[in-house]
Scaffold this motif. Structure first.
Motif, mmCIF file in Angstrom:
data_model
loop_
_atom_site.group_PDB
_atom_site.id
_atom_site.type_symbol
_atom_site.label_atom_id
_atom_site.label_comp_id
_atom_site.label_asym_id
_atom_site.label_seq_id
_atom_site.Cartn_x
_atom_site.Cartn_y
_atom_site.Cartn_z
ATOM 1 N N LEU A 23 0.825 -1.208 0.000
ATOM 2 C CA LEU A 23 0.000 0.000 0.000
ATOM 3 C C LEU A 23 0.860 1.259 0.000
ATOM 4 O O LEU A 23 0.579 2.214 -0.726
ATOM 5 C CB LEU A 23 -0.949 0.008 1.194
ATOM 6 C CG LEU A 23 -2.137 -0.937 1.096
ATOM 7 C CD1 LEU A 23 -2.905 -0.956 2.415
ATOM 8 C CD2 LEU A 23 -3.046 -0.540 -0.054
ATOM 9 N N HIS A 24 1.906 1.245 0.792
ATOM 10 C CA HIS A 24 2.820 2.394 0.831
ATOM 11 C C HIS A 24 3.455 2.617 -0.548
ATOM 12 O O HIS A 24 3.533 3.752 -1.029
ATOM 13 C CB HIS A 24 3.893 2.166 1.901
ATOM 14 C CG HIS A 24 4.831 3.306 2.055
ATOM 15 N ND1 HIS A 24 4.483 4.505 2.618
ATOM 16 C CD2 HIS A 24 6.132 3.438 1.681
ATOM 17 C CE1 HIS A 24 5.519 5.328 2.576
ATOM 18 N NE2 HIS A 24 6.532 4.700 2.018
ATOM 19 N N TYR A 25 3.885 1.538 -1.178
ATOM 20 C CA TYR A 25 4.464 1.630 -2.520
ATOM 21 C C TYR A 25 3.451 2.213 -3.504
ATOM 22 O O TYR A 25 3.769 3.119 -4.275
ATOM 23 C CB TYR A 25 4.939 0.247 -2.975
ATOM 24 C CG TYR A 25 5.477 0.238 -4.378
ATOM 25 C CD1 TYR A 25 6.784 0.626 -4.638
ATOM 26 C CD2 TYR A 25 4.674 -0.145 -5.452
ATOM 27 C CE1 TYR A 25 7.282 0.630 -5.933
ATOM 28 C CE2 TYR A 25 5.171 -0.142 -6.748
ATOM 29 C CZ TYR A 25 6.473 0.249 -6.979
ATOM 30 O OH TYR A 25 6.965 0.262 -8.262
ATOM 31 N N LEU A 26 2.231 1.683 -3.491
ATOM 32 C CA LEU A 26 1.202 2.171 -4.411
ATOM 33 C C LEU A 26 0.882 3.642 -4.163
ATOM 34 O O LEU A 26 0.728 4.418 -5.101
ATOM 35 C CB LEU A 26 -0.067 1.327 -4.291
ATOM 36 C CG LEU A 26 0.039 -0.115 -4.780
ATOM 37 C CD1 LEU A 26 -1.241 -0.878 -4.453
ATOM 38 C CD2 LEU A 26 0.350 -0.177 -6.265
ATOM 39 N N GLU A 27 0.780 4.034 -2.902
ATOM 40 C CA GLU A 27 0.486 5.431 -2.576
ATOM 41 C C GLU A 27 1.559 6.369 -3.116
ATOM 42 O O GLU A 27 1.268 7.488 -3.526
ATOM 43 C CB GLU A 27 0.352 5.605 -1.063
ATOM 44 C CG GLU A 27 -0.930 4.998 -0.515
ATOM 45 C CD GLU A 27 -0.957 4.927 1.005
ATOM 46 O OE1 GLU A 27 0.066 5.270 1.661
ATOM 47 O OE2 GLU A 27 -1.987 4.514 1.542
ATOM 48 N N ASN A 28 2.797 5.913 -3.128
ATOM 49 C CA ASN A 28 3.909 6.746 -3.583
ATOM 50 C C ASN A 28 4.185 6.658 -5.083
ATOM 51 O O ASN A 28 4.755 7.596 -5.652
ATOM 52 C CB ASN A 28 5.184 6.389 -2.820
ATOM 53 C CG ASN A 28 5.133 6.852 -1.390
ATOM 54 O OD1 ASN A 28 4.788 7.996 -1.113
ATOM 55 N ND2 ASN A 28 5.421 5.963 -0.464
ATOM 56 N N CYS A 29 3.811 5.541 -5.718
ATOM 57 C CA CYS A 29 4.246 5.318 -7.100
ATOM 58 C C CYS A 29 3.125 5.216 -8.134
ATOM 59 O O CYS A 29 3.393 5.414 -9.317
ATOM 60 C CB CYS A 29 5.090 4.048 -7.155
ATOM 61 S SG CYS A 29 6.593 4.163 -6.149
ATOM 62 N N ALA A 30 1.920 4.879 -7.716
ATOM 63 C CA ALA A 30 0.827 4.725 -8.690
ATOM 64 C C ALA A 30 0.370 6.100 -9.180
ATOM 65 O O ALA A 30 0.359 7.074 -8.438
ATOM 66 C CB ALA A 30 -0.336 3.974 -8.061
ATOM 67 N N THR A 31 -0.027 6.134 -10.446
ATOM 68 C CA THR A 31 -0.482 7.388 -11.055
ATOM 69 C C THR A 31 -1.899 7.733 -10.602
ATOM 70 O O THR A 31 -2.634 6.891 -10.096
ATOM 71 C CB THR A 31 -0.487 7.264 -12.591
ATOM 72 O OG1 THR A 31 -1.445 6.264 -12.962
ATOM 73 C CG2 THR A 31 0.889 6.910 -13.129
#
Length: 106
Positions: free
Chosen positions: A71-79
């Motif tokens: 979730l942290h990765y997605l929050e930082n990297c997803a468009t």
């Protein structure tokens, strides 16, 4: 030092108004998002009631250690487009264990 690789299973549901070729767009979003990860994805596209729907299964090995890491990765990297289309998800991480998966050490 490299982190252990963990089995990763991610399920996503994306929905938008019907325009066609939605799975191609999701494929490109994933290609950019997971560029440095050893993940594969399978996309199932449907058109229903004037909507494009893509159900995505993402599987493979990653260095994420928990669902919170993902979730942290997605929050930082997803468009922003990813978040606009996303309607639901399930995230599972199965940590690497030495030995057999059922009991560990042997």
């Amino acid at each position: 030092m490299n982190k252990m690789k963990n089995e990763t299973y991610l399920d996503f549901c994306f929905i938008r108004e019907e325009q066609g070729s939605f799975s191609k767009e999701i494929h490109h979003l994933f290609k950019d998002l997971f560029i440095e990860k050893r993940l594969n994805w399978f996309l199932d596209e449907k058109n229903q009631d004037g909507l494009d729907i893509v159900v995505a299964e993402v599987k493979g090995m990653s260095d994420w250690e928990s669902e919170q890491d993902i979730l942290h990765y997605l929050e930082n990297c997803a468009t922003a487009q990813f978040w606009t289309y996303l309607q639901g998800y399930q995230l599972y991480i199965y940590p690497y264990k030495k030995g057999c998966q059922s009991c560990g050490p042997h």
